[in-house]
Design a protein around this motif. Structure first.
Motif, PDB file in Angstrom:
ATOM      1  N   HIS A 212       0.824  -1.196   0.000  1.00  0.00           N
ATOM      2  CA  HIS A 212       0.000   0.000   0.000  1.00  0.00           C
ATOM      3  C   HIS A 212       0.864   1.254   0.000  1.00  0.00           C
ATOM      4  O   HIS A 212       2.079   1.193   0.202  1.00  0.00           O
ATOM      5  CB  HIS A 212      -0.959  -0.014   1.192  1.00  0.00           C
ATOM      6  CG  HIS A 212      -1.976  -1.105   1.122  1.00  0.00           C
ATOM      7  ND1 HIS A 212      -1.711  -2.387   1.569  1.00  0.00           N
ATOM      8  CD2 HIS A 212      -3.239  -1.129   0.625  1.00  0.00           C
ATOM      9  CE1 HIS A 212      -2.777  -3.150   1.360  1.00  0.00           C
ATOM     10  NE2 HIS A 212      -3.712  -2.419   0.791  1.00  0.00           N
ATOM     11  N   GLU A 214       1.259   3.574   2.048  1.00  0.00           N
ATOM     12  CA  GLU A 214       2.000   3.844   3.281  1.00  0.00           C
ATOM     13  C   GLU A 214       3.319   3.082   3.321  1.00  0.00           C
ATOM     14  O   GLU A 214       4.299   3.546   3.912  1.00  0.00           O
ATOM     15  CB  GLU A 214       1.153   3.480   4.506  1.00  0.00           C
ATOM     16  CG  GLU A 214      -0.018   4.404   4.764  1.00  0.00           C
ATOM     17  CD  GLU A 214      -1.219   4.085   3.887  1.00  0.00           C
ATOM     18  OE1 GLU A 214      -1.170   3.055   3.165  1.00  0.00           O
ATOM     19  OE2 GLU A 214      -2.195   4.855   3.915  1.00  0.00           O
ATOM     20  N   ASP A 215       3.354   1.890   2.704  1.00  0.00           N
ATOM     21  CA  ASP A 215       4.593   1.113   2.663  1.00  0.00           C
ATOM     22  C   ASP A 215       5.667   1.850   1.868  1.00  0.00           C
ATOM     23  O   ASP A 215       6.847   1.843   2.235  1.00  0.00           O
ATOM     24  CB  ASP A 215       4.338  -0.258   2.028  1.00  0.00           C
ATOM     25  CG  ASP A 215       3.372  -1.104   2.827  1.00  0.00           C
ATOM     26  OD1 ASP A 215       3.501  -1.144   4.061  1.00  0.00           O
ATOM     27  OD2 ASP A 215       2.478  -1.720   2.218  1.00  0.00           O
ATOM     28  N   ILE A 217       5.702   5.209   1.254  1.00  0.00           N
ATOM     29  CA  ILE A 217       6.027   6.452   1.958  1.00  0.00           C
ATOM     30  C   ILE A 217       6.986   6.186   3.110  1.00  0.00           C
ATOM     31  O   ILE A 217       7.864   6.999   3.411  1.00  0.00           O
ATOM     32  CB  ILE A 217       4.736   7.133   2.465  1.00  0.00           C
ATOM     33  CG1 ILE A 217       3.907   7.636   1.272  1.00  0.00           C
ATOM     34  CG2 ILE A 217       5.053   8.284   3.410  1.00  0.00           C
ATOM     35  CD1 ILE A 217       2.558   8.194   1.653  1.00  0.00           C
ATOM     36  N   ARG A 218       6.851   5.017   3.732  1.00  0.00           N
ATOM     37  CA  ARG A 218       7.714   4.677   4.866  1.00  0.00           C
ATOM     38  C   ARG A 218       9.189   4.688   4.482  1.00  0.00           C
ATOM     39  O   ARG A 218      10.046   5.083   5.275  1.00  0.00           O
ATOM     40  CB  ARG A 218       7.326   3.293   5.407  1.00  0.00           C
ATOM     41  CG  ARG A 218       8.201   2.793   6.546  1.00  0.00           C
ATOM     42  CD  ARG A 218       7.671   1.483   7.093  1.00  0.00           C
ATOM     43  NE  ARG A 218       7.488   0.499   6.039  1.00  0.00           N
ATOM     44  CZ  ARG A 218       8.471  -0.265   5.557  1.00  0.00           C
ATOM     45  NH1 ARG A 218       9.695  -0.140   6.035  1.00  0.00           N
ATOM     46  NH2 ARG A 218       8.230  -1.147   4.608  1.00  0.00           N
ATOM     47  N   ASN A 222       7.908  11.740   2.700  1.00  0.00           N
ATOM     48  CA  ASN A 222       6.662  12.447   2.398  1.00  0.00           C
ATOM     49  C   ASN A 222       6.792  13.471   1.274  1.00  0.00           C
ATOM     50  O   ASN A 222       5.952  14.369   1.150  1.00  0.00           O
ATOM     51  CB  ASN A 222       6.146  13.149   3.661  1.00  0.00           C
ATOM     52  CG  ASN A 222       5.771  12.168   4.753  1.00  0.00           C
ATOM     53  OD1 ASN A 222       5.036  11.214   4.508  1.00  0.00           O
ATOM     54  ND2 ASN A 222       6.287  12.388   5.957  1.00  0.00           N
ATOM     55  N   GLU A 226       1.093  13.222  -4.528  1.00  0.00           N
ATOM     56  CA  GLU A 226      -0.019  12.276  -4.511  1.00  0.00           C
ATOM     57  C   GLU A 226      -1.122  12.676  -5.479  1.00  0.00           C
ATOM     58  O   GLU A 226      -1.616  13.801  -5.450  1.00  0.00           O
ATOM     59  CB  GLU A 226      -0.592  12.149  -3.092  1.00  0.00           C
ATOM     60  CG  GLU A 226       0.336  11.435  -2.128  1.00  0.00           C
ATOM     61  CD  GLU A 226      -0.397  10.892  -0.907  1.00  0.00           C
ATOM     62  OE1 GLU A 226      -1.589  10.549  -1.028  1.00  0.00           O
ATOM     63  OE2 GLU A 226       0.237  10.808   0.161  1.00  0.00           O
ATOM     64  N   SER A 257      -6.672   3.925  -0.552  1.00  0.00           N
ATOM     65  CA  SER A 257      -6.514   2.723   0.264  1.00  0.00           C
ATOM     66  C   SER A 257      -6.293   1.457  -0.563  1.00  0.00           C
ATOM     67  O   SER A 257      -5.985   0.399  -0.011  1.00  0.00           O
ATOM     68  CB  SER A 257      -7.754   2.528   1.147  1.00  0.00           C
ATOM     69  OG  SER A 257      -8.922   2.404   0.345  1.00  0.00           O
TER      70      SER A 257
END
Length: 272
Positions: A212, A214-215, A217-218, A222, A226, A257
């Motif tokens: 996803h 978030e993976d 972005i980690r 940031n 997007e 999501s």
């Protein structure tokens, strides 16, 4: 100059450096300490201080054996000064001890050969849990213009791609570019875009596990843009890698999501 190398323990960002001495014995395999709790989909990165030849001979000098000493299938990618070694079937067996071998004779582009053999024993985690595709190995290869899991990257020639992939491909023209597609290789579909005979883009379909935004972005931070690309039916996340390259992630749907399904790296000016 004798080449020296270092093994990056990418899961923990730990580096082990070895300097090859001029008087080193060539018939004794030197060992690093045993590594434990290693991820099942671990990708090892070996870095030399000089560019290496991407030859079959060099690739055959780097391999992994199991506890019985049998060689297991691995994927070896040579790109510049780096060699990436990962399990070709997706992951190692949990709770199992393996050994990464680097034989003597690995040659640089100038013909200099490493005089020693080295070995790194490692034991995988006891559970089935595997690390994310977006890890330190992903970042390391991205620096060289290569998407993790692919054999070549930005700047490679058509001949180098075909030689590195060593598989069946289809070729199609698209305006001023050529697309070389390698379908279902290593359980993933991916392709290279060439301008003339040089790779200016690469794409990879992520199918092995759900990832996803978030993976990504980690590990990337940031600073991405997007959903600012006009791609119908997909949410996107784009990162400038430098003044000439960018990484773009496509999500399955327009929903943030939804899982990441495709990655693209391209040689293209990119301004935020």
């Amino acid at each position: 100059m004798r080449p020296f190398l270092r093994i990056f323990m990418l899961a923990s960002i730990f580096a082990l450096i070895l300097i090859v001495p001029a008087q080193a014995s060539t018939d004794i395999e030197k060992k690093w300490g045993q590594k434990t709790n290693v991820a099942m989909d671990k990708s090892w990165t070996i870095i030399y201080n000089t560019p290496l030849q991407s030859t079959t001979e060099n690739k055959q000098s780097i391999y992994v054996t199991d506890q019985s000493g049998s060689t297991i299938p691995t994927k070896v990618v040579i790109h510049g000064k780096k060699i990436m070694v990962s399990p070709s079937k997706g992951k190692y067996t949990p709770g199992t001890t393996y050994t990464l071998h680097i034989n003597e004779g690995v040659s640089s582009t100038t013909g200099v050969r490493s005089p020693d053999s080295f070995a790194l024993p490692f034991t995988t985690k006891a559970s089935e849990e595997a690390s994310s595709y977006f890890d330190e190995s992903f970042l390391s290869q991205l620096e060289d213009g290569v998407l993790k899991g692919m054999e070549a990257g930005i700047g490679a020639s058509k001949e180098e791609v075909i030689d590195a992939e060593n598989g069946t491909f289809t070729s199609r023209k698209s305006n001023d570019t050529t697309v070389l597609a390698f379908e279902e290789k290593y359980e993933e579909d991916y392709s290279y875009t060439l301008t003339g005979d040089i790779v200016t883009g690469a794409s990879l379909s992520i199918t092995e596990k759900p990832l996803h935004i978030e993976d990504l972005i980690r590990v990337m931070g940031n600073d991405g843009l997007e959903n600012q690309l006009d791609i119908p039916g997909h949410y996107t996340l784009a990162y400038p890698l430098n003044s000439e390259r960018r990484l773009v992630a496509f999500l399955e749907t327009t929903e943030r999501s939804s899982p990441v399904t495709h990655l693209f790296i391209m040689k293209e000016a990119f301004e935020k």
